[in-house]
Design an enzyme around this catalytic site. Sequence first.
Site, PDB file in Angstrom:
ATOM      1  N   GLY A 103     114.007 -31.713  43.751  1.00 60.43           N
ATOM      2  CA  GLY A 103     115.153 -32.372  43.151  1.00 60.43           C
ATOM      3  C   GLY A 103     114.795 -32.965  41.802  1.00 60.43           C
ATOM      4  O   GLY A 103     113.613 -33.121  41.476  1.00 60.43           O
ATOM      5  N   CYS A 107     107.802 -30.286  46.357  1.00 59.84           N
ATOM      6  CA  CYS A 107     107.953 -30.983  45.078  1.00 59.84           C
ATOM      7  C   CYS A 107     108.473 -32.415  45.320  1.00 59.84           C
ATOM      8  O   CYS A 107     107.748 -33.258  45.820  1.00 59.84           O
ATOM      9  CB  CYS A 107     108.859 -30.195  44.140  1.00 59.84           C
ATOM     10  N   TYR A 108     109.727 -32.705  45.011  1.00 63.09           N
ATOM     11  CA  TYR A 108     110.284 -34.029  45.288  1.00 63.09           C
ATOM     12  C   TYR A 108     110.133 -34.361  46.771  1.00 63.09           C
ATOM     13  O   TYR A 108     109.884 -35.526  47.127  1.00 63.09           O
ATOM     14  CB  TYR A 108     111.757 -34.071  44.887  1.00 63.09           C
ATOM     15  N   HIS A 161     106.518 -24.846  43.984  1.00 65.23           N
ATOM     16  CA  HIS A 161     107.710 -24.263  44.606  1.00 65.23           C
ATOM     17  C   HIS A 161     107.381 -22.894  45.229  1.00 65.23           C
ATOM     18  O   HIS A 161     107.365 -21.879  44.538  1.00 65.23           O
ATOM     19  CB  HIS A 161     108.825 -24.101  43.572  1.00 65.23           C
ATOM     20  N   GLU A 192     109.288 -21.191  47.102  1.00 70.63           N
ATOM     21  CA  GLU A 192     110.508 -20.393  47.277  1.00 70.63           C
ATOM     22  C   GLU A 192     110.822 -19.482  46.102  1.00 70.63           C
ATOM     23  O   GLU A 192     111.601 -18.529  46.243  1.00 70.63           O
ATOM     24  CB  GLU A 192     111.704 -21.313  47.553  1.00 70.63           C
ATOM     25  N   GLY A 223     136.927  -6.538  47.442  1.00 68.93           N
ATOM     26  CA  GLY A 223     135.524  -6.866  47.239  1.00 68.93           C
ATOM     27  C   GLY A 223     134.736  -6.780  48.531  1.00 68.93           C
ATOM     28  O   GLY A 223     135.297  -6.625  49.620  1.00 68.93           O
ATOM     29  N   ASP A 225     132.924  -9.080  50.203  1.00 68.54           N
ATOM     30  CA  ASP A 225     133.014 -10.186  51.150  1.00 68.54           C
ATOM     31  C   ASP A 225     134.249 -10.074  52.043  1.00 68.54           C
ATOM     32  O   ASP A 225     134.164 -10.124  53.270  1.00 68.54           O
ATOM     33  CB  ASP A 225     133.031 -11.519  50.414  1.00 68.54           C
ATOM     34  N   SER A 269     136.113  -7.510  52.533  1.00 69.48           N
ATOM     35  CA  SER A 269     136.113  -6.243  53.265  1.00 69.48           C
ATOM     36  C   SER A 269     135.258  -6.335  54.523  1.00 69.48           C
ATOM     37  O   SER A 269     135.661  -5.893  55.608  1.00 69.48           O
ATOM     38  CB  SER A 269     135.599  -5.109  52.367  1.00 69.48           C
ATOM     39  N   LYS A 322     124.982 -13.651  50.293  1.00 65.68           N
ATOM     40  CA  LYS A 322     125.536 -12.382  49.825  1.00 65.68           C
ATOM     41  C   LYS A 322     124.725 -11.183  50.307  1.00 65.68           C
ATOM     42  O   LYS A 322     125.292 -10.181  50.761  1.00 65.68           O
ATOM     43  CB  LYS A 322     125.593 -12.379  48.289  1.00 65.68           C
TER      44      LYS A 322
END
Length: 515
Positions: free
Chosen positions: A57, A84-85, A174, A176, A230, A232, A234, A371
């Site tokens: 953060g 991190c934070y 980090h 990630e 689109g 999503d 669909s 997504k």
Amino acid sequence: MTAPIHQRLLIIDFGSQVTQLIARRVRESGVFCEVVPYTKAEAALKTPLQAVILSGGPSSVTEENSPSITDKVFALGVPVLGICYGQQLICNLLGGRVESGHHREFGRAEIEVKSASPLFAGIAAPGQTETVWMSHGDRVTAIPAAFEVIAASTGAPFAAIADETRRFYGVQFHPEVAHTPRGAVMLRNFTHTIAGCNGDWTMASFRTEMVAKIRAQVGDARVICGLSGGVDSSVAAVLIHEAIGEQLTCVFVDTGLLRLNEAEQVVSLFRNHYNIPLVHVDAGEEFLSALAGVSEPERKRKIIGGKFVDIFDREAAKVTGAAFLAQGTLYPDVIESIGGSASVIKSHHNVGGLPEHMKLKLVEPLRDLFKDEVRVLGVELGLPPAFVSRHPFPGPGLAIRIPGAVTPEAVTVLQQADAVYLDEIRKAGLYDKIWQAFAVLLPVKTVGVMGDARTYENVCALRAVTSTDGMTADFFEFPWDVLGRAATRIINEVRGVNRVVYDVTSKPPGTIEWE
């Protein structure tokens, strides 16, 4: 929040712009996880958990009223990882010390592993180094009792710390982000080896469980799905249809601002292939009439959104007994709304909201998915891979890719140019390497010579970007021969364009689309 059947990991968000990446990495290893803001974490901690991750953060734990968390998290008996934070918060809450103001460190760094730890299993042994990505303005200068240093760097003497007995870990870097090459392995070590997660989160299991959940939620009622064409909406429609069959009616509002032949493809797929009840509303003339003479982008969005709601409302009223509205809401939408979803049609359309008199309850079968997971589910459901992997398309459609006034002629020119561009990308085998590619019809005309005649026609801009998550994007480095073929074809085949340019702008978070 959803009460999953699967083992559950909680990510507490302290405002990092890459918190979603932590969740994506955890999900990729087959572990179900949820993200909650630190302001709502105490309630989330009362549900069964396998482990907790504290995100990074922008704040400093040395500041008064900085984001924090109840120390109850350390009494749960589950592993905790602070990033991190998150690491600084662990130290601050458990008796360590954090200093600010003169310890900034951003970018790649080399950490040296100081002692053996399951966090670094298969990555580096004591004495070996590993590349990581640092991004912090504060630094831990003393660690709590019972913790030990398991890795250090030149700029961060406490780059990684651990209390192996209680299974508490903190890293200043980090894991990630892609710039920490083996960060995903570190996270998997935490979730699987340290926390004992078995990786039971799969699209096959999600499909089975969600079908049962939809049936239980809907019962015998009817559901309306606002189908945009689109990915999503669909995937949501096909999943819901698998659950309740003919109780689902899809309403496809064709704005006339879609890509070339896209409306026909959507109708064919849902009516002919899936045999899903579909109301196709050809409203192109209505939208173009409403947009006549409008140039300002945000006004275009509002006009399109309002018109969409009006038409959808009109068609939905014709569906007898409809009690539910299906949306393709995704997990990033849920995170951004701090755990709640607004009563609006999918944000693809940027509509203002449903009329109050509709009083429809929501069915959001994709609200736990990112997504990329939706694409995997689409393939699992049998949607054509070419359809599932299509590049994202904005809700306002081509209207925001025509800076200036939107006219029927401009839409036709842009549809044709865009189709040629995408065709050349596919022929070159580059489509799946690009996150999003599209043409833009600029409100600029240039003089050119074609053959023996002068022309005074439009400039067409081509854009292609790479991205992993849609949060940031960089321009795609096209082979010049591919760009050359696309430009030549557009000029030769699309009447109304005599010049083509390529946009090499990088985009920071939140500005993927051409605005």
